[in-house]
Scaffold this active site. Sequence first.
Site, PDB file in Angstrom:
ATOM      1  N   CYS B  85      -2.481   1.836  -0.043  1.00 31.81           N
ATOM      2  CA  CYS B  85      -2.729   2.217   1.353  1.00 31.81           C
ATOM      3  C   CYS B  85      -4.211   2.457   1.593  1.00 31.81           C
ATOM      4  O   CYS B  85      -4.997   1.517   1.575  1.00 31.81           O
ATOM      5  CB  CYS B  85      -1.875   3.428   1.721  1.00 31.81           C
ATOM      6  SG  CYS B  85      -1.846   3.760   3.495  1.00 31.81           S
ATOM      7  N   HIS B 194       3.851   2.322  -0.295  1.00 34.19           N
ATOM      8  CA  HIS B 194       3.628   3.404  -1.257  1.00 34.19           C
ATOM      9  C   HIS B 194       4.675   3.477  -2.369  1.00 34.19           C
ATOM     10  O   HIS B 194       5.676   4.174  -2.219  1.00 34.19           O
ATOM     11  CB  HIS B 194       3.655   4.742  -0.519  1.00 34.19           C
ATOM     12  CG  HIS B 194       2.479   4.957   0.376  1.00 34.19           C
ATOM     13  ND1 HIS B 194       1.394   5.703   0.015  1.00 34.19           N
ATOM     14  CD2 HIS B 194       2.216   4.505   1.617  1.00 34.19           C
ATOM     15  CE1 HIS B 194       0.503   5.721   0.995  1.00 34.19           C
ATOM     16  NE2 HIS B 194       0.987   4.994   1.983  1.00 34.19           N
ATOM     17  N   GLU B 196       4.432   5.170  -5.072  1.00 30.46           N
ATOM     18  CA  GLU B 196       4.466   6.512  -5.680  1.00 30.46           C
ATOM     19  C   GLU B 196       5.438   7.443  -4.964  1.00 30.46           C
ATOM     20  O   GLU B 196       5.823   8.469  -5.520  1.00 30.46           O
ATOM     21  CB  GLU B 196       3.051   7.118  -5.715  1.00 30.46           C
ATOM     22  CG  GLU B 196       2.547   7.720  -4.407  1.00 30.46           C
ATOM     23  CD  GLU B 196       2.052   6.684  -3.394  1.00 30.46           C
ATOM     24  OE1 GLU B 196       2.385   5.493  -3.544  1.00 30.46           O
ATOM     25  OE2 GLU B 196       1.354   7.084  -2.445  1.00 30.46           O
TER      26      GLU B 196
END
Lengths: 81, 222
Positions: B85, B194, B196
């Site tokens: 990002c 994302h 994570e």
Amino acid sequence: MAKIVVDVMLKPEILDPQGNAVASALPRLGFTFATSVRQGKRFEIEIDGEPTPAQLAEVEKAAEVLLSNPVIENYVVRVEK
Amino acid sequence: MRVGVITFPGTLDDRDAARAVVVGGAEAVSLWHGDADLKNVDAVILPGGFSYGDYLRCGAISRFAPVMQLVIDAANKGMPVLGICNGFQVLCESHLLPGALTRNADLHFLCRAQEIEITNNQTAWTSSFQQGEKVVIPLKNMEGAFQCDDQTLAMLEGEGRVIARYVGENPNGSRNLIAGITNAKGNVVGLMPHPEHAIDELTGPSAQGLGFFTSILNAMVK
């Protein structure tokens, strides 16, 4: 004291959603003159005295390295009288 | 194996990225934007957020942070670097990756579970996936539209450097539905969604994001 102005605009081929949003808001307010709107950034840089060619070259360099992203933007440096 | 996670002023996702590194099986090492030392890490993650408040352009100021000069040198020598990002935006501003990320086409901040297809599983960060595997991970950004000129796009496509594409409708106006790309060597990867935030089904839309963090272990073992 002199003022150096750097105008940064998205390149013509890069989509400008913010400009498009402004263009579509204008007629809602009765402003019907615009066929297109592009939105950009303006930097006003003040220096002591009249700018020398060397200083203007430095500003050009700063415009290319930091103030604009040459991948998507064009810039113009001018001295404001 | 030590994976550095950089925190800039305004970074948001460094904690989640560090946790994903640990769950993936590596040691997470916190790096600060002002550090003049990479602390002997083997790889670096640039996490999401709003580094330096996104002032000027997303990633434009972060590029000049002291730690980034070290990251740029190390990346050019082959160290694996993943930008997620805002991290992807920093990698583009640093010229480690071509192109740029611009305002979402519809001007809305996006925050949703997004299906992507892994289109290159030969990079340091995607080797745990099958080629063509589809995964669902969060997409949350304002400036997520990948833009580049026609020549760069043809090069990325011709060299197989698009590592992930959005599935279905184009969420943000990215050219060719590009969600992530890699450099010529395959060690630097930028990804808009994302992974994570998708390492545990309790808190994410899937646990499929973990593959990015286990891939880096494969890269080191080789």
